[in-house]
Design a protein around this motif. Structure first.
Motif, PDB file in Angstrom:
ATOM      1  N   GLU A 154       0.765  -1.059  -0.039  1.00  0.00           N
ATOM      2  CA  GLU A 154      -0.144  -0.013   0.147  1.00  0.00           C
ATOM      3  C   GLU A 154       0.861   1.324   0.019  1.00  0.00           C
ATOM      4  O   GLU A 154       0.820   2.290  -0.714  1.00  0.00           O
ATOM      5  N   VAL A 211      -8.741  -4.439   2.886  1.00  0.00           N
ATOM      6  CA  VAL A 211      -7.559  -5.100   2.663  1.00  0.00           C
ATOM      7  C   VAL A 211      -7.239  -6.243   3.740  1.00  0.00           C
ATOM      8  O   VAL A 211      -7.997  -6.339   4.861  1.00  0.00           O
ATOM      9  N   TYR A 233      -6.477   5.191  -0.772  1.00  0.00           N
ATOM     10  CA  TYR A 233      -7.710   4.617  -1.682  1.00  0.00           C
ATOM     11  C   TYR A 233      -8.605   5.577  -2.392  1.00  0.00           C
ATOM     12  O   TYR A 233      -8.822   5.421  -3.817  1.00  0.00           O
TER      13      TYR A 233
END
Length: 410
Positions: A154, A211, A233
């Motif tokens: 991420e 996630v 996101y």
């Protein structure tokens, strides 16, 4: 600073002229370009003092004494790694944090060195793990585990997007946007889920739109609240070249999930949780409690609110959390707790001090000033545990000072 002042004045002028509808205006730094500097606003420090503090912190962690201060170590002419000193390994967590710190401070050489090491030694180039990263390696690049920890990917993606926006894309592995997209594609194009340990699965559950803890068959059916990064996101939903609606839904789902995951009175989150937000301790170790991973939830909630201001729950949550720690004694609160507030570890840790100061970005309490002061007066960690505490302190300094910014993809 001059640009921030001009942007703020422009917004205020438009409001005064009625050009922007006060009720429907979009707020958050993404829209306004304004980032709070709480060291200046609450403590009355100068921009020069803040810059010096940040420069000194970076120089110590990246170029300080080899044995007691630094965590960044160059390798050859064009690579470098960040070491978890306590465990003597290189982790995607630290490498991606290092890249984010570098892009925020306009340190392209350090960014490229870290990225090349991660790309060379950590990223899988073939097989079922292709384009995922081994979550930890030895300092010579040997993979210790082939599995991934989702937060590393991420942070890699977000740092790469910002590098593309700030410096432009180069050739090969330095085509930052292309590399970010490659990781995003991998996240959603493995097996959807499995109960088989050796099966590589998606990093985000398409069913739950969250996630997963680890994308393999025995760890993909629960999550880690500190891995929930709705502000990342939200940007992926705008900048990715596919699955944009999915990333937007993931952002909304994460914000809803965090409301369920934190304790209603203390604001503490568990290290691990089911997708419904309930705490879980899958393999023992107390991960249903507020432990080291969970320190970061405060940062994620507050930065999401600073960037996008989507939900005023972030104010309530940040107030709740700061009130709890204030009740524990702001100078000496412990580091680990049950969710209902029973202290499990009395150590007063720098990383948690930094994360609580970041919560002040979303808080409206008077006491937030004291948490900001605690971070300002904090010495940059040295010694055996300087890796995690040091990197969280560095991130905290950037975020609280308004130097953790969105660099927009054109």
């Amino acid at each position: 600073m001059k640009r921030q002042i001009l942007t703020l004045l422009a917004v205020l002028l438009l409001l005064g002229c009625g050009i922007i509808d006060k009720k429907n205006q979009q707020t958050g730094s993404f829209h306004t370009g304004v980032y709070q500097n709480l060291f200046v606003e609450l403590l009355g420090l100068s921009d020069e003092e803040v810059k010096l503090k940040i420069d000194n912190a970076f120089n110590q962690l990246f170029y300080g004494d080899d044995k007691t201060e630094r965590v960044y170590y160059p390798m050859g002419d064009d690579m470098a790694y960040i070491v978890d000193i306590n465990n003597n390994d290189v982790r995607t967590e630290g490498m991606s944090y290092g890249m984010m710190i570098a892009v925020q401070l306009n340190k392209k050489e350090e960014f490229d060195r870290l990225w090349k090491w991660a790309k060379t030694y950590m990223q899988h180039q073939s097989g079922p793990h292709k384009d995922y990263f081994a979550w930890h390696c030895k300092t010579d690049g040997t993979k210790i585990s082939i599995n991934s920890a989702s937060d590393g990917e991420e942070w890699f993606v977000m740092a790469l997007f910002f590098a593309s926006a700030r410096w432009g894309d180069g050739e090969g592995i330095y085509n930052y946007k292309k590399e970010a997209q490659k990781i995003l594609d991998a996240m959603l194009n493995k097996s959807e889920n499995s109960d088989e340990r050796d099966v590589v699965t998606n990093m985000f559950s398409k069913k739950h739109k969250q996630v997963v803890f680890v994308p393999n068959g025995d760890a993909d059916d629960f999550t880690d609240p500190s891995y929930h990064l709705p502000h990342f996101y939200e940007l992926w939903s705008l900048w990715a070249d596919k699955e944009n609606n999915f990333w937007r839904e993931v952002a909304d789902t994460s914000r809803s999930f965090l409301k369920r995951a934190v304790h209603a009175l203390t604001g503490l989150a568990p290290d691990y949780a089911n997708f419904d937000g309930s705490p879980i301790d899958r393999w023992g170790g107390g991960h249903n409690n507020f432990q080291y991973d969970a320190w970061r939830v405060a940062m994620n909630v507050a930065v999401d609110y600073q960037w996008f201001a989507k939900d005023k729950w972030a104010i309530e949550q940040s107030n709740r959390l700061l009130n709890f720690f204030y009740s524990q004694g702001i100078k000496n609160y412990g580091s680990l707790f049950t969710l209902d507030g029973k202290m499990l570890m009395p150590d007063h840790s720098e990383g948690l001090v930094a994360m609580n100061a970041v919560a002040a970005l979303a808080s409206d309490l008077e006491i937030r000033k004291e948490f900001v002061r605690e971070l300002w007066e904090l010495k940059i960690p040295t010694g055996h545990y300087r890796y995690y505490n040091g990197l969280l302190t560095m991130l905290g300094l950037l975020q609280v000072s308004g130097n953790f910014r969105i660099y927009h993809i054109k």
